[in-house]
Design an enzyme around this catalytic site. Sequence first.
Site, PDB file in Angstrom:
ATOM      1  N   MET A  18     -11.651  -5.560   5.664  1.00  0.00           N
ATOM      2  CA  MET A  18     -10.844  -4.603   6.423  1.00  0.00           C
ATOM      3  C   MET A  18     -10.512  -5.210   7.781  1.00  0.00           C
ATOM      4  SD  MET A  18     -10.338  -2.154   4.404  1.00  0.00           S
ATOM      5  CE  MET A  18      -9.304  -1.317   5.609  1.00  0.00           C
ATOM      6  N   MET A  60      -9.033   8.407   0.011  1.00  0.00           N
ATOM      7  CA  MET A  60      -9.877   8.786   1.169  1.00  0.00           C
ATOM      8  C   MET A  60     -10.397  10.205   0.982  1.00  0.00           C
ATOM      9  SD  MET A  60      -7.610   7.304   4.303  1.00  0.00           S
ATOM     10  CE  MET A  60      -6.687   5.771   4.153  1.00  0.00           C
ATOM     11  N   ASP A  68      -6.849  -6.307   4.385  1.00  0.00           N
ATOM     12  CA  ASP A  68      -6.265  -4.966   4.363  1.00  0.00           C
ATOM     13  C   ASP A  68      -6.215  -4.356   5.758  1.00  0.00           C
ATOM     14  OD1 ASP A  68      -5.356  -2.487   3.662  1.00  0.00           O
ATOM     15  OD2 ASP A  68      -7.140  -1.892   2.533  1.00  0.00           O
ATOM     16  N   MET A  70     -12.234   4.716  -0.455  1.00  0.00           N
ATOM     17  CA  MET A  70     -12.886   4.951   0.835  1.00  0.00           C
ATOM     18  C   MET A  70     -13.554   6.312   0.750  1.00  0.00           C
ATOM     19  SD  MET A  70      -9.860   3.373   3.166  1.00  0.00           S
ATOM     20  CE  MET A  70      -8.742   3.437   1.783  1.00  0.00           C
ATOM     21  N   HIS A 107      -1.330  -1.160  -4.185  1.00  0.00           N
ATOM     22  CA  HIS A 107      -2.605  -0.781  -3.556  1.00  0.00           C
ATOM     23  C   HIS A 107      -2.622   0.729  -3.304  1.00  0.00           C
ATOM     24  CE1 HIS A 107      -6.137  -1.839  -1.006  1.00  0.00           C
ATOM     25  NE2 HIS A 107      -5.712  -0.872  -0.204  1.00  0.00           N
ATOM     26  N   HIS A 124      -8.476   1.336  -3.880  1.00  0.00           N
ATOM     27  CA  HIS A 124      -9.418   1.136  -2.778  1.00  0.00           C
ATOM     28  C   HIS A 124     -10.087   2.477  -2.484  1.00  0.00           C
ATOM     29  CE1 HIS A 124      -9.767  -0.020   1.805  1.00  0.00           C
ATOM     30  NE2 HIS A 124     -10.947   0.130   1.225  1.00  0.00           N
ATOM     31  N   SER A 149       0.844  -1.203   0.000  1.00  0.00           N
ATOM     32  CA  SER A 149       0.000   0.000   0.000  1.00  0.00           C
ATOM     33  C   SER A 149       0.879   1.254   0.000  1.00  0.00           C
ATOM     34  CB  SER A 149      -0.902   0.017   1.236  1.00  0.00           C
ATOM     35  OG  SER A 149      -1.521   1.282   1.329  1.00  0.00           O
ATOM     36  N   ASP A 188      -4.869   3.885  -1.703  1.00  0.00           N
ATOM     37  CA  ASP A 188      -5.957   4.205  -0.790  1.00  0.00           C
ATOM     38  C   ASP A 188      -6.478   5.622  -1.020  1.00  0.00           C
ATOM     39  OD1 ASP A 188      -6.151   1.823   0.905  1.00  0.00           O
ATOM     40  OD2 ASP A 188      -4.083   2.309   1.460  1.00  0.00           O
TER      41      ASP A 188
END
Length: 223
Positions: A137, A37, A175, A68, A33, A66, A8, A35
């Site tokens: 998660m 957000m 994750d 979020m 990966h 991913h 990540s 993330d």
Amino acid sequence: MTPLIAPSLLAADFARLSEEIDLINDSDADWLHLDVMDGRFVPNITFGMLLIEAVDRLCTKPLDVHLMIVEPEKYIEAFREAGADVITVHYEACPHLHRTLQQIRATGAKAGVAINPHTPVQVLDDILEDMDLACLMSVNPGFGGQKFIYRTLEKTRVLREMITSRNLPVHIEIDGGVGLQNAQAILAAGADVLVAGSSVFKADDPRDAISRLKACGRESILV
Ligand code: DX5
Ligand code: ZN
């Protein structure tokens, strides 16, 4: 079974981004990966498609994005155009999850669904055929470097049984808080994709950390 390893980028040094990505290119990592957000679905803000598009130009590995974020359906095509190969949305953020998964697959990306630690795997029962990846998660989403929630192992076992009994090709990705101390137990429970942020990028030798995580899968056959 050899697992897929998805370091990540959240734990990388963003002032040395191209070196960090070179390291991934030159490692046993399978995916990178990313993330995303939004400060609404989770209490943190990271980056969006502009950075992913830049990463895509440097990275030779598939990008595992991913999301979020709330209302992810508004941005699926944009993330695909930025270079996402896997697009994962949160069950908790999608009132029309079936439609959103179809939307992701229509772009040509693989469709993933992430569930928070408090969400039971059984909520995926009627959607399993429509997804390529389930992301469990194992920390509360929003930050790297948190402690692994061990209840995730039982969730992994139950979900693997659901997937196997229907003979589906759905990946189980874990994750949060994943490292050499728990990778073998996670793989033995039935996961096949490991996301690892801090345990890779904060390691003295990140390439070696990736190779060792990958080797855990071979060892888990023996236990
Ligand atoms: C957490 C993110 C994770 C995070 C994992 O919200 O979804 O992908 O980067 O980081 P570590 O491996 O440090 O827990
Ligand atoms: Zn993540």
